[in-house]
Design a protein around this motif. Structure first.
Motif, short mmCIF file in Angstrom:
data_model
loop_
_atom_site.label_atom_id
_atom_site.label_comp_id
_atom_site.label_asym_id
_atom_site.label_seq_id
_atom_site.Cartn_x
_atom_site.Cartn_y
_atom_site.Cartn_z
N TYR B 214 0.84 -1.20 0.00
CA TYR B 214 0.00 0.00 0.00
C TYR B 214 0.88 1.26 0.00
O TYR B 214 0.65 2.20 -0.76
N LEU B 215 1.89 1.26 0.86
CA LEU B 215 2.74 2.44 1.00
C LEU B 215 3.40 2.80 -0.34
O LEU B 215 3.46 3.97 -0.72
N VAL B 216 3.87 1.78 -1.06
CA VAL B 216 4.49 2.03 -2.38
C VAL B 216 3.48 2.70 -3.30
O VAL B 216 3.77 3.70 -3.97
N SER B 217 2.24 2.16 -3.32
CA SER B 217 1.25 2.74 -4.24
C SER B 217 0.92 4.17 -3.85
O SER B 217 0.72 5.03 -4.71
N GLU B 218 0.90 4.47 -2.54
CA GLU B 218 0.62 5.85 -2.13
C GLU B 218 1.76 6.78 -2.56
O GLU B 218 1.52 7.86 -3.11
N VAL B 219 2.99 6.34 -2.32
CA VAL B 219 4.13 7.21 -2.63
C VAL B 219 4.26 7.43 -4.13
O VAL B 219 4.69 8.49 -4.58
N GLU B 220 3.84 6.43 -4.93
CA GLU B 220 3.86 6.62 -6.38
C GLU B 220 2.98 7.78 -6.82
O GLU B 220 3.14 8.33 -7.90
N ASN B 221 2.02 8.14 -5.96
CA ASN B 221 1.13 9.25 -6.27
C ASN B 221 1.53 10.55 -5.57
O ASN B 221 0.75 11.50 -5.52
N SER B 222 2.73 10.56 -5.01
CA SER B 222 3.19 11.75 -4.31
C SER B 222 3.34 12.94 -5.25
O SER B 222 3.62 12.79 -6.44
N ASP B 223 3.14 14.14 -4.69
CA ASP B 223 3.39 15.37 -5.46
C ASP B 223 4.88 15.58 -5.68
O ASP B 223 5.28 16.34 -6.56
N LEU B 224 5.69 14.97 -4.85
CA LEU B 224 7.11 15.28 -4.86
C LEU B 224 7.89 14.21 -5.63
O LEU B 224 7.82 13.03 -5.29
N GLU B 225 8.61 14.66 -6.63
CA GLU B 225 9.36 13.72 -7.45
C GLU B 225 10.39 12.96 -6.60
O GLU B 225 10.61 11.77 -6.79
N ARG B 226 10.94 13.68 -5.64
CA ARG B 226 11.95 13.08 -4.76
C ARG B 226 11.40 11.85 -4.05
O ARG B 226 12.05 10.82 -3.96
N ASN B 227 10.15 11.94 -3.57
CA ASN B 227 9.53 10.80 -2.89
C ASN B 227 9.29 9.65 -3.85
O ASN B 227 9.51 8.49 -3.51
N ARG B 228 8.84 10.00 -5.08
CA ARG B 228 8.54 8.94 -6.04
C ARG B 228 9.81 8.20 -6.43
O ARG B 228 9.81 6.98 -6.56
N ARG B 229 10.89 8.95 -6.58
CA ARG B 229 12.17 8.33 -6.94
C ARG B 229 12.68 7.41 -5.85
O ARG B 229 13.28 6.39 -6.11
N GLN B 230 12.40 7.79 -4.61
CA GLN B 230 12.99 7.10 -3.46
C GLN B 230 12.57 5.63 -3.35
O GLN B 230 13.29 4.83 -2.81
N ILE B 231 11.38 5.31 -3.86
CA ILE B 231 10.87 3.95 -3.71
C ILE B 231 11.85 2.94 -4.32
O ILE B 231 12.15 1.92 -3.75
N ALA B 232 12.31 3.28 -5.50
CA ALA B 232 13.11 2.31 -6.24
C ALA B 232 14.59 2.41 -5.90
O ALA B 232 15.35 1.50 -6.13
N ARG B 233 14.96 3.56 -5.34
CA ARG B 233 16.38 3.82 -5.22
C ARG B 233 17.05 2.95 -4.15
O ARG B 233 16.55 2.80 -3.05
N SER B 234 18.16 2.41 -4.53
CA SER B 234 18.93 1.68 -3.55
C SER B 234 20.29 2.37 -3.47
O SER B 234 20.95 2.56 -4.47
N SER B 235 20.66 2.82 -2.31
CA SER B 235 21.97 3.45 -2.20
C SER B 235 22.61 2.99 -0.91
O SER B 235 21.95 2.45 -0.04
N ILE B 236 23.89 3.23 -0.81
CA ILE B 236 24.57 2.79 0.41
C ILE B 236 24.07 3.57 1.62
O ILE B 236 24.31 3.19 2.74
N PHE B 237 23.37 4.69 1.38
CA PHE B 237 22.93 5.48 2.52
C PHE B 237 21.49 5.19 2.95
O PHE B 237 20.97 5.83 3.83
N SER B 238 20.82 4.25 2.28
CA SER B 238 19.44 3.97 2.71
C SER B 238 19.45 2.89 3.78
O SER B 238 20.05 1.83 3.61
N THR B 239 18.79 3.18 4.88
CA THR B 239 18.90 2.30 6.04
C THR B 239 18.02 1.06 5.91
O THR B 239 18.35 0.02 6.42
N HIS B 240 16.86 1.21 5.31
CA HIS B 240 15.94 0.08 5.26
C HIS B 240 16.19 -0.71 3.98
O HIS B 240 16.64 -0.16 2.98
N PRO B 241 15.86 -2.03 4.02
CA PRO B 241 16.02 -2.81 2.79
C PRO B 241 15.17 -2.14 1.71
O PRO B 241 14.14 -1.56 2.01
N VAL B 242 15.61 -2.22 0.48
CA VAL B 242 14.83 -1.65 -0.62
C VAL B 242 13.43 -2.24 -0.51
O VAL B 242 13.26 -3.44 -0.26
N THR B 243 12.43 -1.38 -0.69
CA THR B 243 11.07 -1.82 -0.42
C THR B 243 10.66 -3.04 -1.25
O THR B 243 10.00 -3.94 -0.74
#
Lengths: 241, 391
Positions: B214-243
């Protein structure tokens, strides 16, 4: 966890104070109307807000629960000793952590104390406070142990950092290769005597000591308390420093 | 001379500082407290102080029914033995979040309660947070920070001594990456154990992945591009496992397990009195895309429609995008056909019709408002509008 600006400021001020190597003290007394403390006053000794930490080689600061408890006990005992010559009645007041008002008042003292420090001792003086010292915790202080019916309360805030041997080696090493100095710890404390009717801070003092004295030990705490209680209007005039 | 000292010093530093503290710790037992002389006791002391402030703060939701419910689910998931070691605070923050301190202080944010669909989903979050406590993840993390800081110091002292001072900043990057890398490992462990705690307590394993989906689908509809990008992004600085990884793992767990309870009715009954407040607070985030997506998702439940259409109207009105005024009025009109609509909908219909230029419709709506809310604080204002429209 997010920490407020104030906490950061307290941290900065305490670190600044810790940097000064030698013991120092300057006292402030209220310019508000204030009747001097007579003998046989009842004084609430509020559980001191103490946090003592271990300063690791890389500068990581680790809070130590045992040192903190020891430091608190030593400071309270030293205050009792220092005021023993008078006829005041000293009432220990351990903080009731379930009482939100008490918790807030101790935080308020931390905040007001930090503000006094940043405008009186370090930093920029406030033009509106040029000729006066009229800081107050407000009459809400009466919520602190109303059943004790105290005339005054003594608040104390203290932080101490003690360097590991690795940290000391690091400091020496960096100095040797000409890369400047790093802190090897120290202690800083401020205390207020608060009028339990008006909430006014009738006396305030700051003390900081370098890595020499140590409030984890009874004699170290006694030294710090002696410095900080200088000129507190609770001792007889003949004993005043 | 200086060079020789430098090498001497870096060698000294490497030997002297590289001693590591073990991060391999046993799980904490029920009613166990750390030794007073330990680094763990220091962490507890600091968190006790923070908790005292939280306890006294207006940010905590104190409603007894909601707190009893969350506490009940917590004890169900973590077991009676640990129940006295954990204190749960419902924190009034509109973000999807929960956290756990080493001393047993757990926070569940209202933004999470707003988005969980049933008791099972809440149970998985609680299980996950409790796993952080039981596995002493904060202590492990703290020791990693100390070890990494010392290693980083060795690294930067070595580079400074070798005469490349600018490279010293690299030490900080490796420090951060190591810490966050460890963070991800712990989150995986917490997902796995949390899943176990909640399913052992009888909850349906399929709900663990559902809340993330559910959270992924909500964030996909975010107004903020930064939030939408974040779902897929995997970087060494992200603390949680990629969704996506997390959803896959949790789905796989559920396939192996038995079906369990979901308890949606109980969850909705307990949280619905807060829906109006929480949806309004969610707009503080100023993310209309997510807010409207969430409302549409809740509308599918088919309950509380007066409130939900009213809140969607509010989102449109406040967003003020092209066509939003018309959308808002349509939502308010729709909301007004349901029993549970807040009386303020009539005030909003009046304002919208007045702006549109339909005086008669505006007057009718304002009059309904004054009938339905005779004690409204803005009644004098509404009366003055009526007088003006009457002229």
């Amino acid at each position: 966890m997010k920490k407020g600006f104030l906490i950061q400021r307290v941290g900065l001020i305490v670190s600044l104070a810790l940097l000064s190597a030698c013991t120092s003290a300057r006292t402030m007394q209220t310019t508000n109307e204030f009747k001097a403390v007579e003998n046989k006053a009842r004084i609430l000794l509020i559980e001191p807000d103490v946090e003592l930490s271990f300063l690791k080689a890389a500068g990581v600061r680790e809070v130590r629960a045992d040192w903190t408890r020891q430091g608190k006990e030593n400071i309270l005992a030293s205050i009792r000793d220092a005021l023993a010559g008078n006829e005041h009645e000293l009432v220990n007041h351990p903080l009731d952590t379930n009482n939100a008002r008490e918790v807030q008042l101790v935080k308020l003292h931390e905040a007001v104390g930090a503000t006094i420090l940043s405008h009186r001792f370090i930093g920029v003086p406030l033009p509106s406070k040029e000729d006066k010292f009229d800081w107050s915790l407000g009459p809400g202080v009466r919520d602190m142990a109303p059943e004790a019916n105290a005339d005054y309360a003594l608040f104390l805030f203290a932080r101490g950092q003690y360097a590991s041997s690795g940290r000391q080696a690091m400091a020496v090493g960096l100095a040797v290769v000409g890369l400047g100095t790093v802190s090897t710890g120290g202690q800083a404390a401020y205390a207020s005597l608060v009028d339990m009717v008006s909430g006014d801070i009738v006396w305030f003092n700051l003390a900081s000591t370098g890595s020499g004295t140590d409030m984890r030990k009874p004699e170290g705490a006694a030294e710090l308390v002696k410095v900080i209680l200088k000129d507190v209007p609770l001792t007889d005039a003949k004993e005043g420093a | 001379m200086r060079t020789r000292f430098s090498y001497l010093f870096s060698a000294l530093a490497l030997f002297g500082l590289a001693a590591c503290e073990t991060t391999d710790v046993d799980p904490i037992k029920a009613s166990e407290r750390p030794e007073e002389t330990s680094d763990e006791a220091g962490l507890w002391l600091q968190m006790d102080g923070a908790e005292r402030l939280l306890k006294a703060s207006a940010i905590v939701e104190r409603d007894p029914a909601l707190n009893d419910y969350v506490r009940g689910v917590t004890c169900q998931v973590i077991g009676e033995d640990y129940c006295n070691d954990v204190r749960v605070y419902v924190v009034k923050q509109p973000y999807f979040n929960a956290n756990m301190a080493p001393n047993g202080q757990m926070q569940i944010w209202t933004g999470l309660l707003l988005r969980a669909e049933n008791e099972a989903q809440l149970a998985f979050v609680i299980g996950h947070e409790f796993a952080h406590y039981k596995q002493r993840h904060s202590l492990q993390q703290w020791r990693e920070i100390k070890n990494a800081a010392n290693a980083s110091l060795v690294f930067s002292a070595g580079i400074i001594a070798a005469g490349v001072p600018d490279a010293a900043v690299l030490g900080d990057i490796t420090l951060a990456a190591r810490l966050y890398g460890f963070g991800r490992g712990k989150e995986r462990e917490a997902d796995q154990l949390g899943f176990q705690f909640a399913t052992d307590a009888g909850y349906d394993g399929h709900e663990a992945a559902a809340i993330w989906k559910y959270l992924v689908s909500e964030v996909e509809n975010s107004d903020l591009e930064r939030n939408r990008r974040q779902i897929a992004r995997s970087s060494i600085f992200s603390t949680h496992p990629v969704t996506s990884e997390r959803i896959e793992t949790l789905t796989a767990f559920a396939e192996d397990g038995e079906a369990g309870t979901v308890r949606q009715r109980e969850y909705i009954a307990t949280t619905s009195p807060f829906l109006a407040k929480w949806l309004e607070a969610d707009l503080v985030r100023r993310d209309f895309g997510e807010n409207i997506f969430l409302i549409n998702h809740l509308i599918k439940r088919g309950e509380g429609l007066g409130l939900l259409f009213y809140r969607r109207g509010e989102a449109h009105r406040i967003r003020r995008g092209e066509g939003d005024a018309i959308r808002a009025l349509a939502d308010y009109r729709k909301a007004s056909s349901f029993e549970d609509v807040p009386a303020t909908v009539w005030r909003q219909i009046g304002d919208a019709e007045r702006t549109k230029g339909d005086g008669a419709a505006a007057m009718a709506a304002y009059q309904t408002y004054l009938e339905k809310a005779p004690e409204a604080p803005d009644r004098q204002l509404v009366k003055s509008y009526l007088n003006k429209l009457d002229e």
